[in-house]
Design a protein around this motif. Structure first.
Motif, mmCIF file in Angstrom:
data_model
loop_
_atom_site.group_PDB
_atom_site.id
_atom_site.type_symbol
_atom_site.label_atom_id
_atom_site.label_comp_id
_atom_site.label_asym_id
_atom_site.label_seq_id
_atom_site.Cartn_x
_atom_site.Cartn_y
_atom_site.Cartn_z
ATOM 1 N N GLU A 451 0.821 -1.211 0.000
ATOM 2 C CA GLU A 451 0.000 0.000 0.000
ATOM 3 C C GLU A 451 0.854 1.259 0.000
ATOM 4 O O GLU A 451 0.493 2.262 -0.625
ATOM 5 C CB GLU A 451 -0.960 -0.011 1.193
ATOM 6 N N LEU A 452 1.998 1.231 0.698
ATOM 7 C CA LEU A 452 2.889 2.386 0.685
ATOM 8 C C LEU A 452 3.421 2.627 -0.723
ATOM 9 O O LEU A 452 3.501 3.772 -1.186
ATOM 10 C CB LEU A 452 4.042 2.184 1.667
ATOM 11 N N LEU A 453 3.752 1.551 -1.428
ATOM 12 C CA LEU A 453 4.207 1.682 -2.816
ATOM 13 C C LEU A 453 3.091 2.226 -3.710
ATOM 14 O O LEU A 453 3.338 3.064 -4.586
ATOM 15 C CB LEU A 453 4.683 0.333 -3.352
ATOM 16 N N GLU A 454 1.877 1.747 -3.501
ATOM 17 C CA GLU A 454 0.752 2.222 -4.308
ATOM 18 C C GLU A 454 0.495 3.710 -4.076
ATOM 19 O O GLU A 454 0.203 4.453 -5.020
ATOM 20 C CB GLU A 454 -0.494 1.395 -3.989
ATOM 21 N N ILE A 455 0.604 4.148 -2.819
ATOM 22 C CA ILE A 455 0.458 5.580 -2.523
ATOM 23 C C ILE A 455 1.585 6.369 -3.182
ATOM 24 O O ILE A 455 1.376 7.456 -3.747
ATOM 25 C CB ILE A 455 0.447 5.808 -0.996
ATOM 26 N N THR A 456 2.797 5.803 -3.125
ATOM 27 C CA THR A 456 3.960 6.442 -3.750
ATOM 28 C C THR A 456 3.751 6.618 -5.242
ATOM 29 O O THR A 456 4.000 7.693 -5.805
ATOM 30 C CB THR A 456 5.224 5.605 -3.484
ATOM 31 N N HIS A 457 3.276 5.562 -5.894
ATOM 32 C CA HIS A 457 3.019 5.634 -7.329
ATOM 33 C C HIS A 457 1.909 6.636 -7.635
ATOM 34 O O HIS A 457 1.974 7.361 -8.638
ATOM 35 C CB HIS A 457 2.648 4.252 -7.862
ATOM 36 N N ALA A 458 0.887 6.678 -6.777
ATOM 37 C CA ALA A 458 -0.212 7.629 -6.991
ATOM 38 C C ALA A 458 0.285 9.071 -6.938
ATOM 39 O O ALA A 458 -0.255 9.959 -7.614
ATOM 40 C CB ALA A 458 -1.302 7.412 -5.949
ATOM 41 N N ALA A 459 1.336 9.296 -6.148
ATOM 42 C CA ALA A 459 1.906 10.643 -6.049
ATOM 43 C C ALA A 459 2.908 10.930 -7.160
ATOM 44 O O ALA A 459 3.464 12.033 -7.229
ATOM 45 C CB ALA A 459 2.585 10.815 -4.689
ATOM 46 N N GLY A 460 3.149 9.930 -8.024
ATOM 47 C CA GLY A 460 4.030 10.135 -9.176
ATOM 48 C C GLY A 460 5.469 9.726 -8.954
ATOM 49 O O GLY A 460 6.336 10.076 -9.763
ATOM 50 N N TYR A 461 5.739 8.955 -7.881
ATOM 51 C CA TYR A 461 7.109 8.582 -7.554
ATOM 52 C C TYR A 461 7.327 7.070 -7.622
ATOM 53 O O TYR A 461 6.375 6.279 -7.569
ATOM 54 C CB TYR A 461 7.473 9.071 -6.158
ATOM 55 N N GLU A 462 8.590 6.691 -7.699
ATOM 56 C CA GLU A 462 8.959 5.276 -7.718
ATOM 57 C C GLU A 462 9.241 4.759 -6.317
ATOM 58 O O GLU A 462 8.963 3.598 -6.004
ATOM 59 C CB GLU A 462 10.199 5.063 -8.604
ATOM 60 N N HIS A 463 9.800 5.596 -5.447
ATOM 61 C CA HIS A 463 10.202 5.183 -4.095
ATOM 62 C C HIS A 463 9.754 6.255 -3.095
ATOM 63 O O HIS A 463 9.789 7.454 -3.414
ATOM 64 C CB HIS A 463 11.721 5.009 -4.040
ATOM 65 N N PRO A 464 9.343 5.853 -1.879
ATOM 66 C CA PRO A 464 8.879 6.841 -0.889
ATOM 67 C C PRO A 464 9.917 7.892 -0.525
ATOM 68 O O PRO A 464 9.549 8.978 -0.061
ATOM 69 C CB PRO A 464 8.532 5.979 0.335
ATOM 70 N N CYS A 465 11.205 7.598 -0.725
ATOM 71 C CA CYS A 465 12.236 8.595 -0.402
ATOM 72 C C CYS A 465 12.089 9.845 -1.255
ATOM 73 O O CYS A 465 12.633 10.905 -0.917
ATOM 74 C CB CYS A 465 13.637 8.001 -0.577
ATOM 75 N N GLN A 466 11.330 9.759 -2.347
ATOM 76 C CA GLN A 466 11.156 10.908 -3.241
ATOM 77 C C GLN A 466 10.075 11.876 -2.772
ATOM 78 O O GLN A 466 9.947 12.970 -3.317
ATOM 79 C CB GLN A 466 10.840 10.414 -4.658
ATOM 80 N N PHE A 467 9.282 11.478 -1.777
ATOM 81 C CA PHE A 467 8.301 12.411 -1.202
ATOM 82 C C PHE A 467 9.018 13.625 -0.623
ATOM 83 O O PHE A 467 10.121 13.513 -0.072
ATOM 84 C CB PHE A 467 7.514 11.738 -0.069
ATOM 85 N N ASP A 468 8.386 14.790 -0.739
ATOM 86 C CA ASP A 468 8.902 15.954 -0.020
ATOM 87 C C ASP A 468 7.736 16.663 0.669
ATOM 88 O O ASP A 468 6.590 16.212 0.619
ATOM 89 C CB ASP A 468 9.708 16.879 -0.924
#
Length: 513
Positions: A451-468
């Motif tokens: 689910e964390l990966l799916e949320i990450t992809h929904a935000a346009g990223y490949e890995h959660p480390c890319q969130f800001d």
């Protein structure tokens, strides 16, 4: 006739018992209710004893309970059992509530191609940073999972609970933090291990209770699954508070693991005896890292910042110090703590982390430190928020307990945990079937990563480390307007170097191997 006499005798015996209880209640000097309401007053105390269970299943609504409400526990239970963890008809959360978080989705989600690693390993989600690489440690370590088991010792948890957790962690390549009770046989089931050193130095102490470097070196040499050392300065639920393990709880096995005598109360003091001051802490961390070759970090709850600034200045000047910092929130759990500590001492994770991160960010040091987050973050959306603020890894404790059957009875401090997870009572422990519970923990971790990966992809990223900080909004103020975390907490996370998920897979320091 005989049946009638037997029944009559039974009634007489019952009457005698009631009269004895009534007389005892009338003449007792401790309980007002029992003196004033003999016999029936006992129902009041019985109802009080089962109050948590009554509120949990009958009285409280789905979103009302603390520390974890019914919806949160239900999601963990369903995930652990590999059941349907979805919900229908829409959210029942008050999405206009103060501090409600919103993850900003991209117009076009990240596209996972057929050859992408997520197709072959849909829950593969390692840490984007390598612990210990920046300071050139002999054995750097990249956690193979961004969700891992937080510090919970054998002693506070039962043998079967620790056994199940380590077996489950092995299945999903997560690491297992030992807690300050030492390395037990149940931590040796195959998972990567972070060895936790508290103020009592259990498992690495001499007969006088002093820290022994030779014992630590031997432990690390004999157990290659130990991948990092964590030095505890404080704990979120009771920072600056020591503890006592009663002599009655010390079994022969616990005595041998902790290197403590049988039959005597064992003290965990509030402060360390192996070093003095901030410079002493830095020197001690470096000594451990040099002698063992392992990345070495610290764990602490956050309050005053002056000493953290002193630590950051020393680290900036010398290039020495912790490889990672585990930030424990004041909302974190514990086996036992005074309410005044659990309720009021140290900041909640979100406030403490944003303060600490900025101390190191102002000195351009965040890239060299792995930040580990702990404090009710064992849910994908909360984890996404933590990553957006600068966290690199999530540690879970009570969520892991819930995944193997904890019902939040809140009896950890009484040694009467009904599920056998937080008790040394052998009869209660028998309910834990290790292979079954290990599979449940592994399933919870898999669903979390998915689910964390799916949320990450929904935000346009490949890995959660890319969130800001611009990727998450929070509801603020009386007008219920939302603002980004960047606006709310007045800083922007330092970007984490990241190439691709495949490059993480090829890392020679990746754990879980």
């Amino acid at each position: 006739m005989i049946d009638f006499i037997l029944n009559l005798a039974w009634y007489w015996w019952l009457l005698i018992v009631v009269l004895i209880v009534a007389l005892y209640d009338i003449f007792n000097k401790k309980h007002i209710i029992l003196r004033n309401f003999p016999v029936v007053g006992h129902f009041r105390y019985w109802l009080e004893s089962v109050g948590p269970e009554l509120r949990q299943y009958i009285v409280a609504n789905n979103r009302e309970e603390l520390p974890f409400n019914r919806i949160e526990r239900g999601w963990i239970y369903a995930s652990a059992k590999n059941e349907n963890n979805y919900e229908g008809f829409g959210t029942d959360r008050d999405i206009y509530a103060h501090q409600y978080i919103f993850i900003n989705n991209a117009m076009m989600p990240y596209k996972v191609e057929k050859e992408h690693i997520s197709h072959n390993e849909p829950t593969f989600l390692p840490c984007a940073k390598v612990i210990g690489a920046a300071k050139g440690r002999k054995r750097p370590f990249r956690p193979a999972s961004v969700i891992n088991i937080s510090a919970m010792s054998y002693g506070s948890l039962s043998a079967k609970a620790v056994d199940a957790m380590n077996n489950g962690a092995k299945q999903v390549h997560a690491y297992h933090n030992t807690g300050e009770g030492g390395l037990s046989p149940y931590h040796k089931r195959g998972a990567d291990v972070v060895f936790h050193i508290g103020t009592g130095y259990f498992g690495v102490r001499d007969k006088e209770g002093n820290f022994s470097m030779e014992m630590l070196k031997k432990l690390v040499k004999d157990h290659p699954q130990v991948r990092a050392i964590e030095l505890k300065l404080s704990q979120g639920a009771k920072p600056g508070k020591g503890g006592v393990l009663p002599g009655s709880k010390i079994t022969k096995e616990i005595s041998e693991i902790r290197n403590v005598p049988m039959g005597e109360d064992v003290l965990s003091p509030p402060t360390h005896s192996a070093f003095e001051g901030i410079q002493g802490l830095v020197d001690f961390v470096e000594q451990i890292a040099q002698e063992t070759g392992l990345p070495t970090g610290i764990k602490a709850a956050i309050g005053k910042l002056e000493q953290w600034e002193e630590l950051a200045d020393i680290m900036k000047t010398t290039g020495k110090g912790p490889d990672f910092i585990t930030v424990d929130g004041g909302e974190g759990g514990t086996g036992a703590a005074p309410p005044s500590f659990a309720d009021h001492v140290s900041l909640p994770w979100v406030y403490g982390f944003k303060d600490l991160y900025q101390v190191f960010q102002k000195r351009n040091m965040t890239e060299d430190i792995v930040f580990i987050a702990s404090g009710k973050l064992g849910f994908p959306a909360k984890a996404a928020m933590a990553f957006s603020m600068g966290a690199d890894v999530i540690n879970v404790a009570r969520e892991a307990m819930i995944s193997i059957g904890c019902i939040q009875a809140q009896a950890c401090h009484n040694n009467t945990c009904p599920t056998g997870i937080a008790t040394q009572n052998k009869w209660l422990q028998r309910g834990i079937v290790v292979p079954e519970k290990a599979g449940r923990l592994a399933s919870y971790f898999k669903k979390f990563n998915k689910e964390l990966l799916e949320i990450t992809h929904a935000a346009g990223y490949e890995h959660p480390c890319q969130f800001d900080m611009r990727d998450v909004d929070v509801s603020i103020g009386d007008t219920n307007m939302t603002q980004t975390l960047e606006y709310t907490y007045k800083y922007q996370k330092t970007p984490v170097p990241f190439e691709s998920m495949q490059s993480l897979k090829n890392c020679p320091h990746l754990g879980g191997k």
